[in-house]
Design a protein around this motif. Structure first.
Motif, short mmCIF file in Angstrom:
data_model
loop_
_atom_site.label_atom_id
_atom_site.label_comp_id
_atom_site.label_asym_id
_atom_site.label_seq_id
_atom_site.Cartn_x
_atom_site.Cartn_y
_atom_site.Cartn_z
N SER A 1 42.09 -15.54 -149.71
CA SER A 1 42.61 -16.42 -150.75
C SER A 1 43.52 -17.52 -150.22
CB SER A 1 43.37 -15.60 -151.80
OG SER A 1 44.54 -15.03 -151.23
N THR A 2 44.03 -17.37 -149.00
CA THR A 2 44.98 -18.35 -148.47
C THR A 2 44.33 -19.39 -147.56
OG1 THR A 2 45.55 -16.97 -146.56
CG2 THR A 2 46.85 -16.66 -148.57
N ALA A 3 43.03 -19.25 -147.27
CA ALA A 3 42.34 -20.20 -146.38
C ALA A 3 41.57 -21.20 -147.23
CB ALA A 3 41.41 -19.45 -145.43
N LYS A 4 42.07 -22.42 -147.30
CA LYS A 4 41.48 -23.43 -148.17
C LYS A 4 40.02 -23.69 -147.82
CE LYS A 4 42.34 -27.99 -150.14
NZ LYS A 4 43.19 -29.19 -150.15
N ASP A 5 39.18 -23.73 -148.85
CA ASP A 5 37.75 -24.01 -148.72
C ASP A 5 37.02 -23.04 -147.80
OD1 ASP A 5 37.93 -26.24 -150.44
OD2 ASP A 5 38.57 -27.52 -148.79
N SER A 6 37.53 -21.83 -147.67
CA SER A 6 36.85 -20.83 -146.83
C SER A 6 35.66 -20.25 -147.57
CB SER A 6 37.82 -19.73 -146.43
OG SER A 6 38.34 -19.06 -147.58
N ALA A 7 34.75 -19.66 -146.82
CA ALA A 7 33.53 -19.10 -147.39
C ALA A 7 33.66 -17.59 -147.57
CB ALA A 7 32.34 -19.41 -146.48
N VAL A 8 32.84 -17.07 -148.47
CA VAL A 8 32.69 -15.62 -148.59
C VAL A 8 32.21 -15.10 -147.23
CG1 VAL A 8 31.33 -13.78 -149.65
CG2 VAL A 8 32.19 -15.67 -151.06
N GLY A 9 32.83 -14.03 -146.75
CA GLY A 9 32.47 -13.50 -145.44
C GLY A 9 33.42 -13.97 -144.36
N PHE A 10 34.68 -14.16 -144.74
CA PHE A 10 35.72 -14.58 -143.78
C PHE A 10 35.84 -13.53 -142.68
CE2 PHE A 10 40.13 -15.63 -142.53
CZ PHE A 10 40.08 -17.02 -142.57
N PRO A 11 36.08 -13.96 -141.42
CA PRO A 11 36.19 -12.97 -140.35
C PRO A 11 37.44 -12.09 -140.47
CG PRO A 11 36.69 -15.18 -139.54
CD PRO A 11 36.19 -15.34 -140.94
N LEU A 12 37.36 -10.91 -139.93
CA LEU A 12 38.50 -9.99 -139.91
C LEU A 12 39.40 -10.35 -138.74
CD1 LEU A 12 39.87 -7.40 -141.05
CD2 LEU A 12 38.48 -6.11 -139.42
N HIS A 13 40.64 -10.74 -139.04
CA HIS A 13 41.58 -11.14 -137.99
C HIS A 13 42.55 -10.01 -137.63
CE1 HIS A 13 40.17 -15.21 -137.77
NE2 HIS A 13 40.40 -15.43 -139.05
N TYR A 14 42.22 -8.81 -138.02
CA TYR A 14 43.06 -7.64 -137.74
C TYR A 14 42.19 -6.55 -137.16
CZ TYR A 14 46.33 -10.06 -140.81
OH TYR A 14 47.16 -11.00 -141.37
N SER A 15 42.80 -5.62 -136.46
CA SER A 15 42.05 -4.47 -135.99
C SER A 15 41.91 -3.47 -137.13
CB SER A 15 42.77 -3.82 -134.80
OG SER A 15 43.97 -3.19 -135.23
N ILE A 16 40.93 -2.62 -137.04
CA ILE A 16 40.73 -1.60 -138.06
C ILE A 16 41.99 -0.73 -138.21
CG2 ILE A 16 39.45 0.53 -138.59
CD1 ILE A 16 37.86 -1.95 -139.25
N ASP A 17 42.66 -0.47 -137.10
CA ASP A 17 43.86 0.37 -137.12
C ASP A 17 45.01 -0.27 -137.89
OD1 ASP A 17 42.55 2.24 -135.62
OD2 ASP A 17 43.40 1.60 -133.70
N GLN A 18 44.97 -1.59 -138.07
CA GLN A 18 46.04 -2.27 -138.78
C GLN A 18 45.88 -2.21 -140.30
OE1 GLN A 18 45.74 -6.03 -136.39
NE2 GLN A 18 47.98 -5.88 -136.37
N ILE A 19 44.74 -1.75 -140.76
CA ILE A 19 44.54 -1.64 -142.21
C ILE A 19 45.36 -0.47 -142.73
CG2 ILE A 19 42.85 -1.14 -144.02
CD1 ILE A 19 40.80 -2.71 -142.35
N GLN A 20 46.34 -0.80 -143.56
CA GLN A 20 47.27 0.21 -144.08
C GLN A 20 46.73 0.93 -145.30
OE1 GLN A 20 50.62 -2.36 -144.80
NE2 GLN A 20 51.33 -2.27 -142.68
N ALA A 21 46.03 0.19 -146.14
CA ALA A 21 45.48 0.80 -147.37
C ALA A 21 44.44 -0.13 -147.97
CB ALA A 21 46.59 1.05 -148.38
#
Length: 201
Positions: free
Chosen positions: A162-182
């Protein structure tokens, strides 16, 4: 006999106040259960809403669309073009974000997922350190084979940032899986039980 009447009235009044206090207390607990989730590292505050004005907006934004990819992209375009500005207070409601015409990741993600919900597009919040983004389950043959997604319990979801202007569906993941808190279903206000999580095509 007349002296007992004021005492009885006092007891009735006190009893009424006690019942009213209990009612207020139970309502407060319901609000906390509906809006707040402890992720283990922070407290998530749910500001999503279901509202006829949001439903009308979602339908207006997607009236030319014939599939969920188009609908999700049009909703995402609308939200990403709302200026990003850090909100130092409690997350705005979706309506307030529209009215103020600015928001941070919490505000804009709450608006995004509320609009997606009005269109029946299954979506969740993903919480990572100092950020929140949205993933949505969208069936499209081009996305399925060309765009990487977050597989939650072996079902593919695409990132909507939501914070990347004019971005497309399917934005890349900029975090590691381990960083996903919930991962949170905001309309049930509960964390998803994650048995399998990976990022791939």
């Amino acid at each position: 006999m007349s002296s007992k009447l004021p005492q009885q009235l006092s007891k009735i009044v006190l009893g009424g106040f006690a019942l009213y206090f209990i009612y207020l207390f139970t309502q407060a607990i319901k609000i906390v259960n509906r809006r707040y989730i402890d992720t283990g590292e922070s407290i998530y505050i749910n500001s999503t809403t279901q509202d006829p004005s949001l439903q009308a907006l979602a339908q207006r934004l997607t009236k030319e669309c014939h599939n969920d990819l188009c609908r999700a992209q049009h909703i995402l375009d609308y939200v990403t073009n709302i200026p990003y500005k850090i909100n130092h207070y409690q997350a705005h409601s979706p309506q307030m974000t529209i009215k103020k015409n600015f928001g941070d990741c919490d505000d804009k993600s709450n608006l995004l997922i509320s609009l997606l919900h009005e269109l029946g597009i299954q979506s969740y919040f993903v919480l990572v350190p100092h950020h929140i983004f949205v993933v949505a389950k969208i069936h499209d043959i081009h996305l399925q084979h060309l765009i990487s997604g977050l597989y939650i319990n072996r079902e593919k979801y695409y990132i909507l940032e939501s914070t990347a202007k004019d971005s497309a569906v399917g934005f890349p993941l900029h975090y590691s899986i381990d960083q996903i808190q919930a991962i949170i279903d905001p309309f049930k206000n509960k964390k998803i039980n994650i048995e399998h999580l990976e990022w791939r095509r």
